[in-house]
Design a protein around this motif. Sequence first.
Motif, short mmCIF file in Angstrom:
data_model
loop_
_atom_site.label_atom_id
_atom_site.label_comp_id
_atom_site.label_asym_id
_atom_site.label_seq_id
_atom_site.Cartn_x
_atom_site.Cartn_y
_atom_site.Cartn_z
N ASP A 107 0.83 -1.21 0.00
CA ASP A 107 0.00 0.00 0.00
C ASP A 107 0.86 1.26 0.00
O ASP A 107 0.55 2.24 -0.69
N GLN A 108 1.96 1.22 0.78
CA GLN A 108 2.84 2.38 0.83
C GLN A 108 3.52 2.63 -0.51
O GLN A 108 3.66 3.77 -0.96
N LEU A 109 3.93 1.56 -1.15
CA LEU A 109 4.62 1.70 -2.44
C LEU A 109 3.69 2.17 -3.55
O LEU A 109 4.12 2.87 -4.48
N THR A 110 2.42 1.80 -3.46
CA THR A 110 1.48 2.11 -4.55
C THR A 110 0.63 3.35 -4.28
O THR A 110 0.01 3.87 -5.21
N SER A 111 0.62 3.82 -3.05
CA SER A 111 -0.24 4.95 -2.71
C SER A 111 0.15 6.23 -3.45
O SER A 111 1.33 6.50 -3.67
N GLU A 112 -0.87 7.01 -3.80
CA GLU A 112 -0.60 8.30 -4.43
C GLU A 112 0.05 9.26 -3.43
O GLU A 112 0.68 10.24 -3.81
N TYR A 113 -0.11 8.96 -2.15
CA TYR A 113 0.52 9.77 -1.10
C TYR A 113 1.86 9.16 -0.67
O TYR A 113 2.55 9.70 0.18
N GLY A 114 2.18 8.00 -1.26
CA GLY A 114 3.45 7.34 -0.99
C GLY A 114 4.37 7.44 -2.19
O GLY A 114 4.73 8.54 -2.62
N ASP A 115 4.67 6.29 -2.79
CA ASP A 115 5.61 6.27 -3.91
C ASP A 115 4.94 6.22 -5.28
O ASP A 115 5.58 6.53 -6.28
N GLY A 116 3.69 5.79 -5.32
CA GLY A 116 2.96 5.80 -6.58
C GLY A 116 3.40 4.77 -7.60
O GLY A 116 3.18 4.96 -8.81
N TYR A 117 3.99 3.65 -7.17
CA TYR A 117 4.36 2.60 -8.12
C TYR A 117 3.12 1.83 -8.57
O TYR A 117 2.10 1.80 -7.88
N GLU A 118 3.24 1.20 -9.72
CA GLU A 118 2.18 0.31 -10.18
C GLU A 118 2.12 -0.91 -9.24
O GLU A 118 3.15 -1.33 -8.69
N VAL A 119 0.92 -1.46 -9.08
CA VAL A 119 0.74 -2.60 -8.18
C VAL A 119 1.65 -3.76 -8.59
O VAL A 119 2.25 -4.44 -7.74
N ASP A 120 1.76 -4.01 -9.88
CA ASP A 120 2.59 -5.11 -10.37
C ASP A 120 4.05 -4.92 -9.98
O ASP A 120 4.73 -5.88 -9.58
N ASP A 121 4.56 -3.69 -10.08
CA ASP A 121 5.95 -3.42 -9.74
C ASP A 121 6.17 -3.54 -8.24
O ASP A 121 7.20 -4.07 -7.78
N ALA A 122 5.21 -3.05 -7.46
CA ALA A 122 5.33 -3.14 -6.00
C ALA A 122 5.29 -4.60 -5.55
O ALA A 122 6.07 -5.03 -4.70
N THR A 123 4.38 -5.37 -6.15
CA THR A 123 4.26 -6.78 -5.81
C THR A 123 5.54 -7.53 -6.20
O THR A 123 6.02 -8.40 -5.45
#
Length: 240
Positions: A107-123
């Motif tokens: 959630d932190q990696l993908t959040s618009e208030y966090g890092d904004g990565y794509e879910v696939d890249d974060a996973t």
Amino acid sequence: MKKLLAILLSLTVILSMVGCGSSTSTDSGDTSVSAGDESDSESSESADAEPEDSSDEEDTADEDDAAEETVQETDVTESMTTAQKNAYQSAKSYLSFSGFSRQGLIDQLTSEYGDGYEVDDATFAIETLEANNEVDWNEEAYESAKSYLSFSTFSRQRLIDQLTSEYGEQFEADEAEYAVSTLESNGEVDWNEQAYESAKSYLEYSSFSLDGLIEQLESEYGEQFTHEQAEYGAEKAYEE
């Protein structure tokens, strides 16, 4: 007369030869002593020589370890896309200073208030950490639990609820249980004292009867301490 002179001459030659032999022997002895002195001096210098500083070897070992880690990380990331590599590095960075659950980190990696990565890249980043044994979610839950106790009071159940809540840390139930059990086995938490600190906090901003304070401390809508813990905390706070 000639015979006497010949005898005297012979004696002179013999005495001269004896004197030369004695001188040669003395010189030889002196040479031997001198060599012995030199040998003793060299031995003394060798004994007095200071041992080589091992810090150079340790520095070299540290440099080798750092170089090996760099090579290993390069091997891990060389086949990644730029986005995957950045997500992986961000995930490692987050884990280096705080406790995260698997879902919480995604959630932190993908959040618009966090890092904004794509879910696939974060996973992908999380799965890489797991495959390389770079993360232990039980230990992350333990670190997160310690962090909560460092700034607030919790009952056992409320701390588990906080660790597992979708509005909290989102750890799995077994990870939260591991965290709390580890705190207990390490002697890092005393639930009676947690109840006491919680009771003091309530009394600082509101008025409670003893029974009302106990009820607040043990309520499922309140602090969720056991009845015994709530009694201990409330009575101790009331005594002050």
